[in-house]
Structure formats: C-alpha cells, structure tokens
Scaffold this motif. Structure first.
Motif, PDB file in Angstrom:
ATOM      1  N   ASP A   8     -35.678  43.003 120.504  1.00 12.96           N
ATOM      2  CA  ASP A   8     -34.805  42.968 119.331  1.00 12.96           C
ATOM      3  C   ASP A   8     -35.464  42.055 118.313  1.00 12.96           C
ATOM      4  O   ASP A   8     -36.064  41.050 118.691  1.00 12.96           O
ATOM      5  CB  ASP A   8     -33.408  42.437 119.698  1.00 12.96           C
ATOM      6  N   ASP A  54     -33.404  47.295 120.896  1.00 10.97           N
ATOM      7  CA  ASP A  54     -32.771  47.700 119.650  1.00 10.97           C
ATOM      8  C   ASP A  54     -33.389  49.028 119.228  1.00 10.97           C
ATOM      9  O   ASP A  54     -34.496  49.371 119.633  1.00 10.97           O
ATOM     10  CB  ASP A  54     -33.011  46.627 118.588  1.00 10.97           C
ATOM     11  N   THR A  86     -27.747  48.931 119.909  1.00 12.71           N
ATOM     12  CA  THR A  86     -27.940  49.089 118.471  1.00 12.71           C
ATOM     13  C   THR A  86     -26.656  48.910 117.676  1.00 12.71           C
ATOM     14  O   THR A  86     -25.562  49.181 118.173  1.00 12.71           O
ATOM     15  CB  THR A  86     -28.540  50.475 118.175  1.00 12.71           C
ATOM     16  N   LYS A 108     -23.642  47.513 119.375  1.00  8.84           N
ATOM     17  CA  LYS A 108     -23.526  46.068 119.196  1.00  8.84           C
ATOM     18  C   LYS A 108     -22.130  45.665 118.736  1.00  8.84           C
ATOM     19  O   LYS A 108     -21.804  44.474 118.737  1.00  8.84           O
ATOM     20  CB  LYS A 108     -24.580  45.576 118.192  1.00  8.84           C
TER      21      LYS A 108
END
Length: 210
Positions: A8, A54, A86, A108
């Motif tokens: 990420d 991510d 994500t 997320k």
C-alpha cells in the motif's frame, strides 16, 4: 504460521494491517511494499502464502498498477493468494477483479478486521473470491440496477473528460454541440450510478478508459 506480504502506498495503512495480523496470531508479515514494482520484487525475493495489496498505488512498475498489476501477480505467482484491499468501490471494477481470479476483495470502508476474516475464510477452504460486506453491497446494488452499457460516444466523452478536457474542447474534438456532449456525460453518469464529476474521472481511470 501464514506468511503475509503487504502492499500500500500509505504506510499508516500497512502498519495498521500489520498490527492486526500480529495481534490476531497465526500470521507473519514478511514484507511491506509501497509500489507495484516493490511488490513484485519482494515476491521474487521473499516467498509468502498471501498478499494483501491496494489496487491503485504510486506508479513504480512498467505498465502502471491497477488491473495490470493484479493480473501480473496472479500470472507470475499462482500459488500466492491475492486479497485486494481498496478504497475504490466501483462495482464494475470489483467484478473485473473477480473475473481476473483474485482470492478476495475487501473495501477500506469496512472494518480492517474484514481483511483477517477474508484470510481466515481462504485458509479454511472458502471459495474465492471472498468479498467483504461493503464490496458485496456495492456489487448487489449494481446488479439490482441492471446497468446499461455505455455507447461509444458516451465512452469517448468520459475518456476525454477524465483526461482533463473541458466540455467546449470535447465538443470541438468530437464535432458535436456542447449541449450534446453534456447530455452524453450526464447519460453516462446515470447509467453508471455516479453522482459527481470526481467519481466519473475515477471510474474512467479504474477501468482504463482514460
């Protein structure tokens, strides 16, 4: 001990995920990467059982990231389970990721514990892709709306708009009236279930239209 790799471009997110895995027990975070290129390099150097990555990170690999990165991961490291973590909640993107063969997709916007839940479900033999509640809701909403595909002209307008062109410039480029271009843009947003110009631009980049 399940070996986990994290990727990420926000260190705070990776640190939070690492803490969650360590506190849960049974997991070992063997590397952390901040770009697609670093992730590929880390996987070549450090074997692991699963990756939490991510979808869209800072550029750092040939061809960029996003779908190209995920496809490369699945192709080059077929034994590694890939969970995409994500903030992009576009249902069309989630469906494309599932079609690529990712093992899990976690939004997320969901609690970070959903990443642990997805990993445990995979370890227990759950059928991939494992979807977090936010992702399931997003896909379900899309299917309930039975969205229409964009026309070629609508796709052209979305692409040019996402590239930063004004409606006047798009009208000139496509040899159409500005009002016609604006109508194409609004129709595209309505079909896609988007409510702002920012969402439209993000959609275009998510699916590689721009």
């Amino acid at each position: 001990m399940l070996r986990i790799g994290l990727a990420d471009d926000h260190p705070v997110i990776m640190d939070a995920l690492e803490s969650a895995f360590v506190e849960a027990g049974g997991f070992s975070v063997v590397f952390k990467a901040r770009t697609g290129a670093q992730l590929i390099e880390a996987l070549r150097a450090q074997p692991c059982d699963a990756v939490v990555t991510d979808y869209s990170m800072a550029q750092g690999m040939s061809g960029g990231d996003g779908l190209a990165l995920i496809a490369q991961l699945l192709r080059q490291f077929p034994t590694v389970r890939v969970i995409v973590f994500t903030m992009l909640a576009n249902p069309a993107l989630c469906e494309q990721l599932a079609a690529l063969g990712v093992h899990g997709i976690v939004s997320k916007s969901d609690d970070r514990a959903e990443v642990l839940a997805a990993m445990r479900a995979l370890s227990a033999g759950g059928e991939p892709p494992i979807l977090s509640p936010g992702v399931r809701a997003s896909i379900g909403a899309r299917r309930s709306r039975a969205p229409q595909p964009l026309s070629q002209r609508e796709t052209d307008v979305v692409r040019l708009f996402a590239q930063g062109h004004s409606l006047d410039e798009i009208a000139t480029s496509l040899n159409r009236a500005k009002t016609t271009v604006a109508t194409h843009q609004q129709n595209a947003m309505q079909k896609l279930g988007l409510t702002s110009n920012a969402e439209l631009v993000r959609y275009a980049y998510e699916l590689g239209i721009a």
